[in-house]
Scaffold this motif. Structure first.
Motif, PDB file in Angstrom:
ATOM      1  N   LEU A   7      40.768  30.879  50.330  1.00  0.00           N
ATOM      2  CA  LEU A   7      41.456  31.866  49.502  1.00  0.00           C
ATOM      3  C   LEU A   7      42.531  31.217  48.635  1.00  0.00           C
ATOM      4  N   THR A   8      42.536  31.586  47.392  1.00  0.00           N
ATOM      5  CA  THR A   8      43.656  31.336  46.482  1.00  0.00           C
ATOM      6  C   THR A   8      43.936  32.671  45.805  1.00  0.00           C
ATOM      7  N   LYS A   9      45.063  32.778  45.135  1.00  0.00           N
ATOM      8  CA  LYS A   9      45.389  34.053  44.522  1.00  0.00           C
ATOM      9  C   LYS A   9      44.292  34.449  43.537  1.00  0.00           C
ATOM     10  N   MET A  10      44.047  35.747  43.441  1.00  0.00           N
ATOM     11  CA  MET A  10      42.997  36.225  42.557  1.00  0.00           C
ATOM     12  C   MET A  10      43.308  35.880  41.110  1.00  0.00           C
ATOM     13  N   GLN A  11      42.319  35.397  40.391  1.00  0.00           N
ATOM     14  CA  GLN A  11      42.448  35.169  38.955  1.00  0.00           C
ATOM     15  C   GLN A  11      42.302  36.519  38.249  1.00  0.00           C
ATOM     16  N   THR A  12      42.978  36.683  37.145  1.00  0.00           N
ATOM     17  CA  THR A  12      42.987  37.989  36.480  1.00  0.00           C
ATOM     18  C   THR A  12      42.683  37.870  34.999  1.00  0.00           C
ATOM     19  N   GLU A  13      42.210  38.958  34.448  1.00  0.00           N
ATOM     20  CA  GLU A  13      41.954  39.068  33.018  1.00  0.00           C
ATOM     21  C   GLU A  13      42.655  40.322  32.516  1.00  0.00           C
ATOM     22  N   PHE A  14      43.474  40.166  31.479  1.00  0.00           N
ATOM     23  CA  PHE A  14      44.237  41.297  30.949  1.00  0.00           C
ATOM     24  C   PHE A  14      43.285  42.198  30.165  1.00  0.00           C
ATOM     25  N   ALA A  15      42.907  43.297  30.773  1.00  0.00           N
ATOM     26  CA  ALA A  15      41.977  44.251  30.180  1.00  0.00           C
ATOM     27  C   ALA A  15      42.374  45.632  30.679  1.00  0.00           C
ATOM     28  N   ASN A  16      41.631  46.638  30.291  1.00  0.00           N
ATOM     29  CA  ASN A  16      41.888  48.002  30.753  1.00  0.00           C
ATOM     30  C   ASN A  16      40.633  48.534  31.436  1.00  0.00           C
ATOM     31  N   PRO A  17      40.573  48.488  32.791  1.00  0.00           N
ATOM     32  CA  PRO A  17      41.633  48.035  33.689  1.00  0.00           C
ATOM     33  C   PRO A  17      41.652  46.503  33.838  1.00  0.00           C
ATOM     34  N   TYR A  58      51.209  26.696  56.716  1.00  0.00           N
ATOM     35  CA  TYR A  58      52.605  27.003  57.055  1.00  0.00           C
ATOM     36  C   TYR A  58      53.161  28.068  56.118  1.00  0.00           C
ATOM     37  N   ARG A  59      53.185  27.777  54.812  1.00  0.00           N
ATOM     38  CA  ARG A  59      53.636  28.742  53.806  1.00  0.00           C
ATOM     39  C   ARG A  59      52.961  28.442  52.475  1.00  0.00           C
ATOM     40  N   GLN A  60      52.723  29.492  51.708  1.00  0.00           N
ATOM     41  CA  GLN A  60      52.255  29.388  50.327  1.00  0.00           C
ATOM     42  C   GLN A  60      50.988  28.546  50.167  1.00  0.00           C
ATOM     43  N   GLY A  61      50.128  28.585  51.178  1.00  0.00           N
ATOM     44  CA  GLY A  61      48.873  27.858  51.115  1.00  0.00           C
ATOM     45  C   GLY A  61      48.989  26.394  51.485  1.00  0.00           C
ATOM     46  N   GLY A 239      48.351  44.313  41.877  1.00  0.00           N
ATOM     47  CA  GLY A 239      49.093  43.093  42.187  1.00  0.00           C
ATOM     48  C   GLY A 239      48.114  42.059  42.699  1.00  0.00           C
ATOM     49  N   GLN A 240      48.402  41.512  43.862  1.00  0.00           N
ATOM     50  CA  GLN A 240      47.457  40.618  44.544  1.00  0.00           C
ATOM     51  C   GLN A 240      46.943  41.263  45.830  1.00  0.00           C
ATOM     52  N   TYR A 241      46.921  42.593  45.844  1.00  0.00           N
ATOM     53  CA  TYR A 241      46.512  43.338  47.021  1.00  0.00           C
ATOM     54  C   TYR A 241      45.155  43.996  46.851  1.00  0.00           C
ATOM     55  N   LEU A 242      44.376  43.976  47.928  1.00  0.00           N
ATOM     56  CA  LEU A 242      43.179  44.791  48.039  1.00  0.00           C
ATOM     57  C   LEU A 242      43.545  46.032  48.842  1.00  0.00           C
ATOM     58  N   LEU A 243      43.157  47.218  48.353  1.00  0.00           N
ATOM     59  CA  LEU A 243      43.488  48.482  49.005  1.00  0.00           C
ATOM     60  C   LEU A 243      42.221  49.083  49.596  1.00  0.00           C
ATOM     61  N   PHE A 244      42.311  49.545  50.842  1.00  0.00           N
ATOM     62  CA  PHE A 244      41.146  50.101  51.519  1.00  0.00           C
ATOM     63  C   PHE A 244      41.363  51.573  51.869  1.00  0.00           C
ATOM     64  N   ASP A 245      40.258  52.271  52.138  1.00  0.00           N
ATOM     65  CA  ASP A 245      40.301  53.729  52.281  1.00  0.00           C
ATOM     66  C   ASP A 245      41.068  54.207  53.501  1.00  0.00           C
ATOM     67  N   ASP A 246      41.272  53.320  54.506  1.00  0.00           N
ATOM     68  CA  ASP A 246      42.005  53.735  55.704  1.00  0.00           C
ATOM     69  C   ASP A 246      43.497  53.417  55.610  1.00  0.00           C
ATOM     70  N   GLY A 247      43.965  53.004  54.429  1.00  0.00           N
ATOM     71  CA  GLY A 247      45.378  52.668  54.261  1.00  0.00           C
ATOM     72  C   GLY A 247      45.695  51.200  54.500  1.00  0.00           C
ATOM     73  N   THR A 248      44.687  50.423  54.907  1.00  0.00           N
ATOM     74  CA  THR A 248      44.886  48.983  55.076  1.00  0.00           C
ATOM     75  C   THR A 248      45.049  48.316  53.715  1.00  0.00           C
ATOM     76  N   VAL A 249      46.001  47.407  53.614  1.00  0.00           N
ATOM     77  CA  VAL A 249      46.186  46.626  52.387  1.00  0.00           C
ATOM     78  C   VAL A 249      46.183  45.149  52.755  1.00  0.00           C
ATOM     79  N   PHE A 250      45.563  44.344  51.902  1.00  0.00           N
ATOM     80  CA  PHE A 250      45.441  42.912  52.173  1.00  0.00           C
ATOM     81  C   PHE A 250      46.016  42.127  51.005  1.00  0.00           C
ATOM     82  N   ASN A 251      47.089  41.392  51.267  1.00  0.00           N
ATOM     83  CA  ASN A 251      47.739  40.570  50.257  1.00  0.00           C
ATOM     84  C   ASN A 251      47.042  39.215  50.202  1.00  0.00           C
ATOM     85  N   VAL A 252      46.175  39.045  49.224  1.00  0.00           N
ATOM     86  CA  VAL A 252      45.400  37.807  49.119  1.00  0.00           C
ATOM     87  C   VAL A 252      46.318  36.594  49.023  1.00  0.00           C
ATOM     88  N   ARG A 253      47.381  36.722  48.250  1.00  0.00           N
ATOM     89  CA  ARG A 253      48.264  35.567  48.024  1.00  0.00           C
ATOM     90  C   ARG A 253      48.953  35.115  49.308  1.00  0.00           C
TER      91      ARG A 253
END
Length: 264
Positions: A7-17, A58-61, A239-253
């Motif tokens: 895992l590394t932080k998700m790469q992003t593209e500035f678009a809508n969405p 340890y920290r930050q990958g 952000g860098q979070y994945l959101l799931f239907d049960d309220g679980t959130v996963f911070n990829v970073r």
């Protein structure tokens, strides 16, 4: 379909969405395509993003040794006001520090939960704001090095937060604020040596639209250390979070350097 990698932080593209990508050594995944689908994440091991060894993160990958030796995680990263490359003074590696610190930096206001002030390299606009889950952002000053950006941020911390309330951000509990009006207030608050860089006329307001089908009402943060195998329906990315239907959130970073398999 199965994807595996570090895992590394998700790469992003500035678009809508905003478009999100998980990039592995031999494959990549457009995460937006997983919305409303069941996703399984399984922890397999560690790989330090610096030395590449299969050592516990340890920290930050980074493993423990790399975290305390690599110039990429010096104290000036989190505290730009500690930058010293403009003085020719080394922290850990002057060549690296000159490359990163002695380039244009932006001090900005962003709206992710409440107004926050922050610093980023000019080349990281608007990526930095996307990673923070900001719905709007505006530049205040553009300065030639990280130190000047850092002392500006310190001065403005007396008036604005410098951290995002991640729970409010993920629940889309965001204040309604006129960032252009707020920007016009700050000129007298910034240090004298930065006054000449103030963007008095330029008011480019960035707006970010995130791929979220449903915001969580209650939040449960997923830790791969405590829950090495998780399965749920993906309902959003912010952000860098994945959101799931049960309220679980996963911070990829937060789990950079963790080796995972993702089954879709």
């Amino acid at each position: 379909m199965t994807y595996e990698g570090t895992l590394t932080k998700m790469q992003t593209e500035f678009a809508n969405p905003i478009q999100y990508y998980l990039v592995f050594e031999n494959s990549f995944l457009n995460v937006n395509q997983l919305l409303n689908k069941n996703v399984e994440i399984s922890f397999q091991g560690y790989q330090c993003l610096n030395c590449g060894k299969k050592k516990k993160i340890y920290r930050q990958g980074f493993c423990y040794d790399c975290f305390y030796s690599s110039p990429a995680v010096g104290d000036w990263i989190m505290k730009p006001e500690l930058s010293t490359a403009h003085l020719g003074i080394q922290d850990r590696d002057l060549v690296y520090e000159e490359k990163v610190q002695l380039q244009p930096h932006i001090v900005y206001l962003a709206l992710s939960s409440e107004i926050k002030v922050g610093v980023t390299r000019k080349t990281q606009m608007p990526t930095r704001w996307i990673d923070q889950g900001a719905t709007q952002a505006i530049s205040i000053v553009e300065v030639p090095n990280r130190y000047l950006a850092g002392i500006t941020e310190v001065a403005l911390k007396n008036h604005f937060a410098d951290k995002t309330n991640w729970r409010k951000m993920l629940q889309n509990n965001v204040e309604q604020v006129d960032l252009i009006a707020e920007k016009l207030k700050v000129q007298n608050w910034i240090p004298t040596e930065v006054q000449e860089y103030f963007y008095s006329e330029k008011n480019d307001l960035y707006e970010m639209h995130f791929p979220v089908l449903e915001y969580p009402k209650k939040i449960n943060s997923l830790s791969l250390d405590k829950t090495p195998n998780f399965q749920g329906k993906l309902t959003g990315i912010k952000g860098q979070y994945l959101l799931f239907d049960d309220g679980t959130v996963f911070n990829v970073r937060s789990f950079e350097g963790y080796v995972v398999t993702i089954n879709v």
